[in-house]
Design a protein around this motif. Sequence first.
Motif, PDB file in Angstrom:
ATOM      1  N   SER A   1      47.812  12.084  10.645  1.00 28.49           N
ATOM      2  CA  SER A   1      46.720  12.151  11.613  1.00 28.49           C
ATOM      3  C   SER A   1      46.223  10.741  11.876  1.00 28.49           C
ATOM      4  CB  SER A   1      45.579  13.032  11.100  1.00 28.49           C
ATOM      5  OG  SER A   1      44.967  12.463   9.967  1.00 28.49           O
ATOM      6  N   THR A   2      45.564  10.579  12.993  1.00 24.10           N
ATOM      7  CA  THR A   2      44.964   9.280  13.284  1.00 24.10           C
ATOM      8  C   THR A   2      43.625   9.205  12.558  1.00 24.10           C
ATOM      9  OG1 THR A   2      43.743  10.035  15.225  1.00 24.10           O
ATOM     10  CG2 THR A   2      46.029   9.275  15.582  1.00 24.10           C
ATOM     11  N   GLY A   3      43.119   8.004  12.425  1.00 25.44           N
ATOM     12  CA  GLY A   3      41.801   7.840  11.835  1.00 25.44           C
ATOM     13  C   GLY A   3      40.741   8.559  12.648  1.00 25.44           C
ATOM     14  N   ALA A   4      40.880   8.517  13.971  1.00 28.75           N
ATOM     15  CA  ALA A   4      39.914   9.191  14.848  1.00 28.75           C
ATOM     16  C   ALA A   4      39.936  10.700  14.611  1.00 28.75           C
ATOM     17  CB  ALA A   4      40.208   8.869  16.313  1.00 28.75           C
ATOM     18  N   GLN A   5      41.124  11.284  14.459  1.00 33.51           N
ATOM     19  CA  GLN A   5      41.229  12.721  14.176  1.00 33.51           C
ATOM     20  C   GLN A   5      40.601  13.050  12.825  1.00 33.51           C
ATOM     21  OE1 GLN A   5      45.505  12.863  14.545  1.00 33.51           O
ATOM     22  NE2 GLN A   5      45.402  13.941  16.516  1.00 33.51           N
ATOM     23  N   PHE A   6      40.872  12.205  11.840  1.00 32.22           N
ATOM     24  CA  PHE A   6      40.317  12.416  10.502  1.00 32.22           C
ATOM     25  C   PHE A   6      38.796  12.357  10.549  1.00 32.22           C
ATOM     26  CE2 PHE A   6      38.850  10.836   6.383  1.00 32.22           C
ATOM     27  CZ  PHE A   6      39.406  11.774   5.527  1.00 32.22           C
ATOM     28  N   ALA A   7      38.248  11.332  11.189  1.00 29.14           N
ATOM     29  CA  ALA A   7      36.792  11.171  11.275  1.00 29.14           C
ATOM     30  C   ALA A   7      36.157  12.359  11.991  1.00 29.14           C
ATOM     31  CB  ALA A   7      36.441   9.870  11.983  1.00 29.14           C
ATOM     32  N   ALA A   8      36.780  12.816  13.068  1.00 31.86           N
ATOM     33  CA  ALA A   8      36.244  13.958  13.820  1.00 31.86           C
ATOM     34  C   ALA A   8      36.262  15.219  12.964  1.00 31.86           C
ATOM     35  CB  ALA A   8      37.038  14.168  15.106  1.00 31.86           C
ATOM     36  N   SER A   9      37.321  15.415  12.210  1.00 33.31           N
ATOM     37  CA  SER A   9      37.439  16.604  11.362  1.00 33.31           C
ATOM     38  C   SER A   9      36.412  16.593  10.236  1.00 33.31           C
ATOM     39  CB  SER A   9      38.851  16.671  10.780  1.00 33.31           C
ATOM     40  OG  SER A   9      38.940  17.677   9.807  1.00 33.31           O
ATOM     41  N   ILE A  10      36.313  15.492   9.533  1.00 32.84           N
ATOM     42  CA  ILE A  10      35.384  15.395   8.397  1.00 32.84           C
ATOM     43  C   ILE A  10      33.943  15.357   8.892  1.00 32.84           C
ATOM     44  CG2 ILE A  10      34.670  13.987   6.410  1.00 32.84           C
ATOM     45  CD1 ILE A  10      37.361  15.396   6.021  1.00 32.84           C
ATOM     46  N   GLY A  11      33.724  14.857  10.100  1.00 33.43           N
ATOM     47  CA  GLY A  11      32.376  14.743  10.654  1.00 33.43           C
ATOM     48  C   GLY A  11      31.752  16.053  11.092  1.00 33.43           C
ATOM     49  N   GLN A  12      32.470  17.147  10.933  1.00 39.16           N
ATOM     50  CA  GLN A  12      31.951  18.471  11.285  1.00 39.16           C
ATOM     51  C   GLN A  12      31.275  19.114  10.070  1.00 39.16           C
ATOM     52  OE1 GLN A  12      32.205  19.710  14.479  1.00 39.16           O
ATOM     53  NE2 GLN A  12      32.993  17.644  14.841  1.00 39.16           N
ATOM     54  N   PRO A  13      30.319  20.018  10.312  1.00 39.54           N
ATOM     55  CA  PRO A  13      29.729  20.744   9.171  1.00 39.54           C
ATOM     56  C   PRO A  13      30.826  21.485   8.410  1.00 39.54           C
ATOM     57  CG  PRO A  13      28.482  21.147  11.180  1.00 39.54           C
ATOM     58  CD  PRO A  13      29.731  20.407  11.587  1.00 39.54           C
TER      59      PRO A  13
ATOM     60  N   ALA B   1      33.414   3.471  -0.011  1.00 37.94           N
ATOM     61  CA  ALA B   1      32.547   3.770   1.139  1.00 37.94           C
ATOM     62  C   ALA B   1      33.139   4.894   1.981  1.00 37.94           C
ATOM     63  CB  ALA B   1      32.330   2.513   1.980  1.00 37.94           C
ATOM     64  N   LEU B   2      34.464   4.930   2.101  1.00 41.22           N
ATOM     65  CA  LEU B   2      35.109   6.033   2.817  1.00 41.22           C
ATOM     66  C   LEU B   2      34.838   7.352   2.093  1.00 41.22           C
ATOM     67  CD1 LEU B   2      37.008   7.155   5.036  1.00 41.22           C
ATOM     68  CD2 LEU B   2      38.878   6.779   3.396  1.00 41.22           C
ATOM     69  N   PHE B   3      35.009   7.361   0.775  1.00 39.65           N
ATOM     70  CA  PHE B   3      34.761   8.586   0.007  1.00 39.65           C
ATOM     71  C   PHE B   3      33.304   9.026   0.147  1.00 39.65           C
ATOM     72  CE2 PHE B   3      38.289   7.415  -3.275  1.00 39.65           C
ATOM     73  CZ  PHE B   3      39.256   7.622  -2.319  1.00 39.65           C
ATOM     74  N   ASP B   4      32.386   8.061   0.137  1.00 36.55           N
ATOM     75  CA  ASP B   4      30.961   8.376   0.291  1.00 36.55           C
ATOM     76  C   ASP B   4      30.687   8.960   1.679  1.00 36.55           C
ATOM     77  OD1 ASP B   4      30.620   7.367  -2.273  1.00 36.55           O
ATOM     78  OD2 ASP B   4      29.761   5.460  -1.589  1.00 36.55           O
ATOM     79  N   ALA B   5      31.313   8.393   2.713  1.00 37.12           N
ATOM     80  CA  ALA B   5      31.134   8.910   4.075  1.00 37.12           C
ATOM     81  C   ALA B   5      31.726  10.313   4.201  1.00 37.12           C
ATOM     82  CB  ALA B   5      31.766   7.959   5.085  1.00 37.12           C
ATOM     83  N   MET B   6      32.836  10.560   3.501  1.00 39.11           N
ATOM     84  CA  MET B   6      33.418  11.907   3.505  1.00 39.11           C
ATOM     85  C   MET B   6      32.453  12.891   2.864  1.00 39.11           C
ATOM     86  SD  MET B   6      37.330  10.851   2.454  1.00 39.11           S
ATOM     87  CE  MET B   6      37.744  12.475   1.855  1.00 39.11           C
ATOM     88  N   ALA B   7      31.863  12.511   1.739  1.00 36.04           N
ATOM     89  CA  ALA B   7      30.911  13.398   1.047  1.00 36.04           C
ATOM     90  C   ALA B   7      29.698  13.682   1.926  1.00 36.04           C
ATOM     91  CB  ALA B   7      30.475  12.775  -0.281  1.00 36.04           C
ATOM     92  N   ALA B   8      29.298  12.702   2.725  1.00 38.28           N
ATOM     93  CA  ALA B   8      28.159  12.879   3.623  1.00 38.28           C
ATOM     94  C   ALA B   8      28.572  13.560   4.922  1.00 38.28           C
ATOM     95  CB  ALA B   8      27.527  11.521   3.929  1.00 38.28           C
TER      96      ALA B   8
END
Length: 162
Positions: free
Chosen positions: A75-87, A37-44
Amino acid sequence: MRKFGATVLLAAVATTTPAYVVAQDDAEAGAVAAVQALFDAMAARDGDAIRDLLTDGAVFTSMVETADGVQVGESTGAQFAASIGQPGPVLLERMWDPHVMVQGPMAVVWTPYDFHVDGQFSHCGIDAVSLVHTDEGWKISSIAYTRERDGCAPSPLGPPGG
């Protein structure tokens, strides 16, 4: 009477052992599903979905061997999520042959992976993912991973999209 008692005991063991195995298999499958699910969220590129899969204090640690020694990035999970969550470019991380250990509310998934950016191979390595079982299901508390650009064996999954 002895024969009857032994038969009842054998029947009890035969019917209870599979329940444990099924429960263990379910826990292992759930832990692997959380990593997928993490990999899928990264792809999205879905930062919110990534955050939902992590514990509040999740940590990501990368290790790259260089001529100067092992370089460690954190990195923290929050930093990772913010980074991957960008276009950005299309990301694809794939795992195979995961080894899973579960003990109560704790699980570890150790798996080889490959990583592609915009359909091009970027690197491979090993993901070591620690998870905690919560009321919401399995949550990732940490990921330590190697990043290797050279010497990667071809993935048994074949080329992406293939």
